[in-house]
Scaffold this active site. Structure first.
Site, PDB file in Angstrom:
ATOM      1  N   THR A  95       4.162  -2.671  -2.770  1.00 31.45           N
ATOM      2  CA  THR A  95       3.940  -1.627  -3.770  1.00 31.45           C
ATOM      3  C   THR A  95       5.227  -1.440  -4.558  1.00 31.45           C
ATOM      4  OG1 THR A  95       2.242  -0.495  -2.476  1.00 31.45           O
ATOM      5  CG2 THR A  95       3.394   0.818  -4.125  1.00 31.45           C
ATOM      6  N   VAL A  97       8.122   0.022  -7.134  1.00 30.92           N
ATOM      7  CA  VAL A  97       8.814   1.190  -7.677  1.00 30.92           C
ATOM      8  C   VAL A  97       8.693   1.145  -9.200  1.00 30.92           C
ATOM      9  CG1 VAL A  97      11.125   2.177  -8.030  1.00 30.92           C
ATOM     10  CG2 VAL A  97      10.399   1.462  -5.736  1.00 30.92           C
ATOM     11  N   ILE A 131       8.477  -2.642  -0.260  1.00 30.77           N
ATOM     12  CA  ILE A 131       8.810  -1.937  -1.498  1.00 30.77           C
ATOM     13  C   ILE A 131       9.300  -2.963  -2.518  1.00 30.77           C
ATOM     14  CG2 ILE A 131      10.410  -0.316  -2.577  1.00 30.77           C
ATOM     15  CD1 ILE A 131       8.259   1.077  -0.967  1.00 30.77           C
ATOM     16  N   LYS A 132       8.599  -3.033  -3.645  1.00 27.35           N
ATOM     17  CA  LYS A 132       8.980  -3.978  -4.703  1.00 27.35           C
ATOM     18  C   LYS A 132       9.943  -3.316  -5.674  1.00 27.35           C
ATOM     19  CE  LYS A 132       6.234  -7.076  -6.724  1.00 27.35           C
ATOM     20  NZ  LYS A 132       5.059  -7.572  -7.470  1.00 27.35           N
ATOM     21  N   LEU A 133      11.013  -4.011  -5.946  1.00 26.96           N
ATOM     22  CA  LEU A 133      12.028  -3.550  -6.889  1.00 26.96           C
ATOM     23  C   LEU A 133      12.397  -4.697  -7.811  1.00 26.96           C
ATOM     24  CD1 LEU A 133      14.134  -1.980  -4.067  1.00 26.96           C
ATOM     25  CD2 LEU A 133      13.441  -0.609  -6.036  1.00 26.96           C
TER      26      LEU A 133
END
Length: 321
Positions: A95, A97, A131-133
């Site tokens: 998912t 950011v 967590i995708k950044l």
């Protein structure tokens, strides 16, 4: 004869790059990746009509200014898509950011922690989520902190070895080096067509993979952004590959032989280096393709996020009428 998809699964972890619930149930990937574009597309299907109603009803109970409320509802919807996918895969769901936080480390940290907390509220533990950044300097610094907190990260919009080196220095869990978007840039720049073996995106991922394996870097390499099945086949053996349903279907129908192209055993020496901020920024400055595609990718994801928030605002206004 075994399909190329099944052959690929024997040597590479296959991930679905989609929010399409039916496709995930049918194709049975290990993990799923999402982004604002994928979330927006998923929410346009009847399957998420109830989730939209629930999120809007929740939004009506929240205080604060309308923009903050619509942003919170948009976050809730992204979590709804991710939670639905978690039920279908044994592994992890990525998912993202907010793209408009790509140059703000502290805000990215706050958003990432809130995403993990929102999943926790639904009974989903952090070990099911990535967590995708964006692979900006600021995004990589946020990932470094999150990793120390036990929150695994997926660094996306990665187009260069400089970004990959910085991610390795930060000990991130996984990187998503892009293939197809690199090819797009070179085709537009040179006017040439490329075979899979000549494909600049394929060459980039192979180089990053080799660098990681040559230096025993534990960060997972997950090739992403594919334009055709040939690019996927040229990276067979990569740690993971995240692939659209259309290309997964194409591989499932092809019963030809798949040759392994990458393996840790075939690594070649590539001296380990580290990059500080000024070196990173200079290396990116010298790489026109990486600089342009990173900026373009952030803008595109930010645009889709704005579209989602606008949709939410309209739904909230209708609910209040």
């Amino acid at each position: 004869m075994t399909s190329k998809l099944d052959q690929l699964r024997e040597i590479t972890t296959v991930v679905a790059d989609t929010g399409d619930i039916e496709a995930v149930a049918r194709l049975k990937p290990v993990d799923c990746t999402t982004n604002p574009s994928i979330v927006l597309k998923a929410l346009g299907t009847p399957m998420f009509a109830d989730a939209i109603k629930e999120a809007v009803a929740w939004g009506k109970t929240q205080g604060g200014n309308p923009e903050a409320v619509s942003s919170a509802v948009a976050d809730r919807l992204a979590i709804s898509v991710g939670a639905a996918l978690v039920k279908l895969v044994p592994g992890r769901v990525s998912t993202e950011v907010d793209a408009d936080l790509s140059f703000d480390t502290e805000a990215s940290l706050a958003k990432a922690r809130s995403i993990i907390a929102a999943y926790k509220d639904r009974g989903i533990e952090r070990d099911r989520i990535l967590i995708k950044l964006a692979s900006t300097w600021e995004g990589i610094r946020a990932a470094e902190v999150l990793q120390k907190e036990g929150i695994d990260c997926n660094l996306t919009l990665l187009f260069s070895k400089a970004q990959a080196i910085a991610c390795a220095d930060a000990k991130v869990f996984l990187i998503s080096p892009f293939v197809g978007r690199i090819l797009d840039w070179y085709k537009k720049s040179t006017g040439k067509d490329y075979t899979a073996e000549e494909d600049p995106g394929v060459i980039s991922v192979r180089d990053i993979y080799n660098y990681y394996k040559a230096n025993d870097i534990k960060t997972i390499v997950m090739g992403a952004s594919f334009r055709n099945a040939g690019e996927i086949e040229a990276l067979a053996g990569c740690d993971r590959l995240t692939i659209s349903p259309a290309l997964l279907d194409e591989l499932a129908k092809d019963e030809g032989k798949l040759e392994r192209k990458l393996s840790p055993e075939s690594r070649k020496p590539d001296a380990k280096v580290s990059v500080d901020e000024k070196t990173f920024r200079w290396m990116m400055n010298e790489d026109a393709m990486a600089t342009e595609k990173l900026a373009e990718g952030i803008r595109a994801f930010a645009k889709d996020l704005t579209t989602l928030r606008t949709m939410v605002q309209k739904e909230l206004q209708l609910a209040a009428a």
